[in-house]
Design a protein around this motif. Structure first.
Motif, PDB file in Angstrom:
ATOM      1  N   ILE A 136       0.853  -1.186   0.000  1.00  0.00           N
ATOM      2  CA  ILE A 136       0.000   0.000   0.000  1.00  0.00           C
ATOM      3  C   ILE A 136       0.890   1.237   0.000  1.00  0.00           C
ATOM      4  O   ILE A 136       1.902   1.285   0.693  1.00  0.00           O
ATOM      5  N   LYS A 137       0.487   2.231  -0.786  1.00  0.00           N
ATOM      6  CA  LYS A 137       1.179   3.511  -0.813  1.00  0.00           C
ATOM      7  C   LYS A 137       0.187   4.613  -0.496  1.00  0.00           C
ATOM      8  O   LYS A 137      -0.900   4.668  -1.080  1.00  0.00           O
ATOM      9  N   LEU A 138       0.560   5.477   0.419  1.00  0.00           N
ATOM     10  CA  LEU A 138      -0.251   6.620   0.799  1.00  0.00           C
ATOM     11  C   LEU A 138       0.526   7.881   0.450  1.00  0.00           C
ATOM     12  O   LEU A 138       1.518   8.211   1.093  1.00  0.00           O
ATOM     13  N   ASP A 139       0.083   8.561  -0.586  1.00  0.00           N
ATOM     14  CA  ASP A 139       0.763   9.768  -1.060  1.00  0.00           C
ATOM     15  C   ASP A 139      -0.285  10.883  -1.196  1.00  0.00           C
ATOM     16  O   ASP A 139      -1.069  10.912  -2.138  1.00  0.00           O
ATOM     17  N   ALA A 140      -0.338  11.800  -0.240  1.00  0.00           N
ATOM     18  CA  ALA A 140       0.689  12.037   0.768  1.00  0.00           C
ATOM     19  C   ALA A 140      -0.002  12.297   2.107  1.00  0.00           C
ATOM     20  O   ALA A 140      -1.110  12.807   2.162  1.00  0.00           O
ATOM     21  N   LEU A 141       0.710  11.977   3.196  1.00  0.00           N
ATOM     22  CA  LEU A 141       0.282  12.285   4.548  1.00  0.00           C
ATOM     23  C   LEU A 141       1.129  13.430   5.087  1.00  0.00           C
ATOM     24  O   LEU A 141       2.211  13.711   4.573  1.00  0.00           O
ATOM     25  N   SER A 142       0.634  14.053   6.145  1.00  0.00           N
ATOM     26  CA  SER A 142       1.489  15.017   6.821  1.00  0.00           C
ATOM     27  C   SER A 142       2.683  14.279   7.418  1.00  0.00           C
ATOM     28  O   SER A 142       2.614  13.089   7.709  1.00  0.00           O
ATOM     29  N   LYS A 143       3.769  14.984   7.587  1.00  0.00           N
ATOM     30  CA  LYS A 143       4.995  14.350   8.053  1.00  0.00           C
ATOM     31  C   LYS A 143       4.809  13.690   9.417  1.00  0.00           C
ATOM     32  O   LYS A 143       5.249  12.554   9.641  1.00  0.00           O
ATOM     33  N   ASP A 144       4.124  14.368  10.334  1.00  0.00           N
ATOM     34  CA  ASP A 144       3.908  13.798  11.662  1.00  0.00           C
ATOM     35  C   ASP A 144       3.043  12.549  11.593  1.00  0.00           C
ATOM     36  O   ASP A 144       3.299  11.556  12.289  1.00  0.00           O
ATOM     37  N   ALA A 145       2.002  12.593  10.750  1.00  0.00           N
ATOM     38  CA  ALA A 145       1.123  11.432  10.627  1.00  0.00           C
ATOM     39  C   ALA A 145       1.878  10.240  10.060  1.00  0.00           C
ATOM     40  O   ALA A 145       1.653   9.101  10.472  1.00  0.00           O
ATOM     41  N   ALA A 146       2.768  10.488   9.107  1.00  0.00           N
ATOM     42  CA  ALA A 146       3.552   9.404   8.523  1.00  0.00           C
ATOM     43  C   ALA A 146       4.460   8.752   9.558  1.00  0.00           C
ATOM     44  O   ALA A 146       4.588   7.522   9.609  1.00  0.00           O
ATOM     45  N   GLU A 147       5.090   9.563  10.404  1.00  0.00           N
ATOM     46  CA  GLU A 147       5.962   9.011  11.432  1.00  0.00           C
ATOM     47  C   GLU A 147       5.163   8.219  12.469  1.00  0.00           C
ATOM     48  O   GLU A 147       5.600   7.169  12.935  1.00  0.00           O
ATOM     49  N   ARG A 148       3.973   8.721  12.837  1.00  0.00           N
ATOM     50  CA  ARG A 148       3.152   7.987  13.798  1.00  0.00           C
ATOM     51  C   ARG A 148       2.687   6.656  13.217  1.00  0.00           C
ATOM     52  O   ARG A 148       2.662   5.634  13.912  1.00  0.00           O
ATOM     53  N   LEU A 149       2.322   6.661  11.938  1.00  0.00           N
ATOM     54  CA  LEU A 149       1.871   5.433  11.297  1.00  0.00           C
ATOM     55  C   LEU A 149       2.987   4.402  11.248  1.00  0.00           C
ATOM     56  O   LEU A 149       2.760   3.208  11.510  1.00  0.00           O
ATOM     57  N   ARG A 150       4.187   4.829  10.954  1.00  0.00           N
ATOM     58  CA  ARG A 150       5.316   3.895  10.937  1.00  0.00           C
ATOM     59  C   ARG A 150       5.553   3.292  12.322  1.00  0.00           C
ATOM     60  O   ARG A 150       5.761   2.078  12.461  1.00  0.00           O
ATOM     61  N   GLY A 151       5.514   4.120  13.336  1.00  0.00           N
ATOM     62  CA  GLY A 151       5.708   3.601  14.682  1.00  0.00           C
ATOM     63  C   GLY A 151       4.642   2.611  15.086  1.00  0.00           C
ATOM     64  O   GLY A 151       4.927   1.597  15.722  1.00  0.00           O
ATOM     65  N   GLU A 152       3.394   2.897  14.708  1.00  0.00           N
ATOM     66  CA  GLU A 152       2.300   2.000  15.076  1.00  0.00           C
ATOM     67  C   GLU A 152       2.422   0.648  14.375  1.00  0.00           C
ATOM     68  O   GLU A 152       2.252  -0.408  14.993  1.00  0.00           O
ATOM     69  N   LEU A 153       2.720   0.657  13.079  1.00  0.00           N
ATOM     70  CA  LEU A 153       2.714  -0.581  12.309  1.00  0.00           C
ATOM     71  C   LEU A 153       3.930  -1.455  12.589  1.00  0.00           C
ATOM     72  O   LEU A 153       3.814  -2.686  12.635  1.00  0.00           O
ATOM     73  N   LEU A 154       5.091  -0.848  12.776  1.00  0.00           N
ATOM     74  CA  LEU A 154       6.306  -1.644  12.942  1.00  0.00           C
ATOM     75  C   LEU A 154       6.574  -2.007  14.387  1.00  0.00           C
ATOM     76  O   LEU A 154       7.064  -3.100  14.683  1.00  0.00           O
ATOM     77  N   HIS A 155       6.288  -1.126  15.293  1.00  0.00           N
ATOM     78  CA  HIS A 155       6.577  -1.389  16.697  1.00  0.00           C
ATOM     79  C   HIS A 155       5.358  -1.908  17.448  1.00  0.00           C
ATOM     80  O   HIS A 155       5.423  -2.106  18.659  1.00  0.00           O
ATOM     81  N   ARG A 156       4.247  -2.083  16.706  1.00  0.00           N
ATOM     82  CA  ARG A 156       3.040  -2.687  17.265  1.00  0.00           C
ATOM     83  C   ARG A 156       2.559  -1.972  18.526  1.00  0.00           C
ATOM     84  O   ARG A 156       2.218  -2.578  19.532  1.00  0.00           O
ATOM     85  N   ARG A 157       2.590  -0.660  18.453  1.00  0.00           N
ATOM     86  CA  ARG A 157       2.091   0.079  19.607  1.00  0.00           C
ATOM     87  C   ARG A 157       0.985   1.019  19.144  1.00  0.00           C
ATOM     88  O   ARG A 157       1.043   1.550  18.031  1.00  0.00           O
ATOM     89  N   PRO A 158      -0.010   1.275  19.947  1.00  0.00           N
ATOM     90  CA  PRO A 158      -1.106   2.145  19.532  1.00  0.00           C
ATOM     91  C   PRO A 158      -0.657   3.585  19.438  1.00  0.00           C
ATOM     92  O   PRO A 158       0.267   4.019  20.128  1.00  0.00           O
ATOM     93  N   VAL A 159      -1.348   4.324  18.572  1.00  0.00           N
ATOM     94  CA  VAL A 159      -1.058   5.742  18.412  1.00  0.00           C
ATOM     95  C   VAL A 159      -2.001   6.539  19.292  1.00  0.00           C
ATOM     96  O   VAL A 159      -3.218   6.394  19.201  1.00  0.00           O
ATOM     97  N   THR A 160      -1.479   7.350  20.127  1.00  0.00           N
ATOM     98  CA  THR A 160      -2.293   8.172  21.011  1.00  0.00           C
ATOM     99  C   THR A 160      -2.256   9.605  20.542  1.00  0.00           C
ATOM    100  O   THR A 160      -1.417   9.999  19.742  1.00  0.00           O
ATOM    101  N   ALA A 161      -3.150  10.381  21.051  1.00  0.00           N
ATOM    102  CA  ALA A 161      -3.217  11.779  20.650  1.00  0.00           C
ATOM    103  C   ALA A 161      -1.962  12.505  21.090  1.00  0.00           C
ATOM    104  O   ALA A 161      -1.346  12.178  22.101  1.00  0.00           O
ATOM    105  N   PRO A 162      -1.556  13.542  20.335  1.00  0.00           N
ATOM    106  CA  PRO A 162      -0.371  14.304  20.715  1.00  0.00           C
ATOM    107  C   PRO A 162      -0.542  14.920  22.091  1.00  0.00           C
ATOM    108  O   PRO A 162      -1.631  15.366  22.471  1.00  0.00           O
ATOM    109  N   VAL A 163       0.517  14.926  22.864  1.00  0.00           N
ATOM    110  CA  VAL A 163       0.469  15.482  24.211  1.00  0.00           C
ATOM    111  C   VAL A 163       1.387  16.679  24.291  1.00  0.00           C
ATOM    112  O   VAL A 163       2.211  16.922  23.414  1.00  0.00           O
TER     113      VAL A 163
END
Length: 516
Positions: A136-163
């Motif tokens: 799957i390719k998503l072009d384009a997301l905001s930079k922050d959203a892309a980094e959060r998505l990578r962390g969620e999918l690879l490190h298997r951790r849920p994404v929480t709201a920005p604090v």
């Protein structure tokens, strides 16, 4: 559990489906225009005779812009605890679904325009290592959203709201394994990227001149060069042209190296991943799960080997091959000193001893086969040119000049045999199959036992006559097969049984009974 859909700053279209960033309305139409620029220019030139060329070009550009805009309106995505889903298409509606437990790699790319607008393209790999377009390719997301998505999918951790910054938990630690050093840039001219760049640009310029029927003599600098080359001796003109080409290639290769690998970093994440980031104008970030890494390949192209340089490629499930190692994301280390390549390989491998493991040579039969193949092909070419000379098709100089192929072939055969070897390395980290081969590109492949799923022992007609075989390790990673070529059959079976005990036992027993 909350997911990316809960925190993404783009518009929600219901049921968790979200659109890509609205800023892509600038990116996609412009990219479509850039890709279609040669075609639009050709339409402009062809239509010039009827006076409608500009209108045709404007109409074509309008269609492309509309297609880029429609992509935003027709593309939505969502991330659930189990799946990543993308809906796209207007006439032909598609829904792409990837289970989150099949995600193997997540690439985050940002070209120049993406970086200006704070966007990134996310490519989600699913473990296939072939040439298919699965993923799957998503072009384009905001930079922050892309980094959060990578962390969620690879490190298997849920994404929480920005604090808030003061309440933010500490970032996951990363260990830097390698980073670009300015002195590595000197290896840029010893890659083939400059030849490719010059070839593409030259072909485009030639095609443009040909289509527009422009006389090169109308351009002052080009007219001066043509006049100069035509006024000197042929040998001098050829020498000057070759020197100019070398200078252009060196400059192009150096610039290409800087653009591709500036800010290069290889880091190890505490979550069990390797992270590669690089790029000056266009950036690329690739994250690899270490549990999917099956080995590495130290690659030494001939020119790079001449200056004691090398690069490292990952052998891992989830990274596609067949489109070039660098485009497919398998590059772990750009062209760098061979010592640095070996150090990084030891850091990455579970069996560091495989990097310096002493290789077993393949013997006199393999050496003789190398010389027979190289000299045999060269002798056929030489004989063919002498036949053409006897038939007055070519001159004696061409026939005699072909004799230089014989010593070149002998040197190539000697180098190919010298680079041939194999070993089975064992340590507390595991067992690794090591194989080295090649001359124009020397490759040292280190494949973990865990990555081998089967063996294939191949013998051609000439190999059977010489008592040799090619041992092929089948794997789900990288190129999906790695060879140990021209090894004695008994040694091939011994290596296979040593690297993966028991797999060939039924066949070995059957052969023993037949001999008895």
């Amino acid at each position: 559990m909350s997911t990316l859909a809960d925190v993404e700053d783009e518009a929600d279209t219901g049921e968790g489906w979200r659109r890509l960033s609205a800023r892509m309305l600038v990116v996609h139409p412009l990219n479509e225009l850039i890709r279609a620029a040669p075609a639009l220019l050709a339409v402009l030139v062809v239509g010039a005779t009827s006076g409608r060329g500009p209108w045709w070009s404007v109409a074509g550009a309008g269609v492309l812009v509309l297609m880029g805009v429609l992509r935003w309106f027709t593309t939505t995505y969502r991330v659930t605890p189990r799946q990543v889903q993308v809906r796209k298409g207007l006439v032909r509606r598609q829904v792409l679904t990837v289970p989150t437990d099949r995600v193997r790699t997540v690439d985050v790319d940002a070209q120049a325009l993406h970086r200006i607008l704070g966007l990134a393209k996310v490519s989600i790999g699913t473990g296939r290592s072939d040439k298919s377009n699965e993923g799957i390719k998503l072009d384009a997301l905001s930079k922050d959203a892309a980094e959060r998505l990578r962390g969620e999918l690879l490190h298997r951790r849920p994404v929480t709201a920005p604090v808030a910054q003061e309440d933010a938990p500490p970032r996951d630690p990363e260990v830097v394994l390698a980073a670009l050093r300015p002195r590595w840039i000197k290896y840029g001219p010893f890659t083939l990227s400059g030849f490719v760049t010059v070839g593409i640009v030259g072909a485009f310029v030639f095609r443009l001149i040909s289509e527009s029927e422009v006389d090169p003599d109308r351009f002052g600098p080009l007219r001066v060069v043509i006049h100069h080359l035509s006024s000197v001796a042929v040998t001098r003109a050829v020498a000057e042209a070759i020197l100019a080409l070398v200078v252009v290639v060196v400059v192009a290769s150096t610039v290409g190296y800087v653009l591709a690998f500036w800010n290069y970093r290889l880091t190890r994440h505490s979550g069990g991943t390797l992270h590669v980031s690089r790029g000056a104008i266009s950036t690329r970030s690739t994250t690899i799960e270490e549990r999917r890494l099956r080995g590495v390949e130290i690659s030494e192209p001939l020119l790079l080997r001449a200056v004691k340089g090398a690069r490292i490629l990952a052998i891992t499930t989830g990274l596609r091959v067949g489109r070039g190692a660098e485009r497919g994301g398998t590059l772990l280390l750009p062209p760098a000193p061979i010592g640095e390549a070996e150090r990084v390989a030891r850091e990455v491998l579970t069996d560091p001893g495989a990097v310096a493991a002493e290789l077993t040579s393949h013997g006199a039969r393999a050496r003789r086969r190398r010389y027979n193949r190289a000299l045999g092909m060269s002798a056929l070419v030489v004989a063919f040119l002498f036949v053409l000379w006897a038939a007055d098709v070519v001159g004696l100089g061409a026939a005699l000049g072909s004799l230089v192929l014989l010593p070149i072939a002998a040197l190539l055969a000697a180098d190919r045999y010298r680079n041939l070897g194999h070993a089975v390395s064992e340590s507390s980290g595991g067992t690794t199959l090591v194989g080295r081969h090649g001359s124009l590109v020397r490759r040292r492949v280190m494949l973990s036992r865990d990555g081998i799923i089967g063996w294939n022992v191949h013998q051609s007609f000439f190999q059977r006559r010489a008592g040799l075989a090619t041992l092929i390790a089948a794997t789900a990673a990288g190129h999906q097969h790695y060879e140990i070529a021209d090894v004695e059959l008994a040694e091939a079976l011994r290596v296979a049984d040593h690297a993966l005990p028991g797999l060939l036992t039924p066949f070995l027993v059957r052969v023993t009974h037949s001999e008895g």
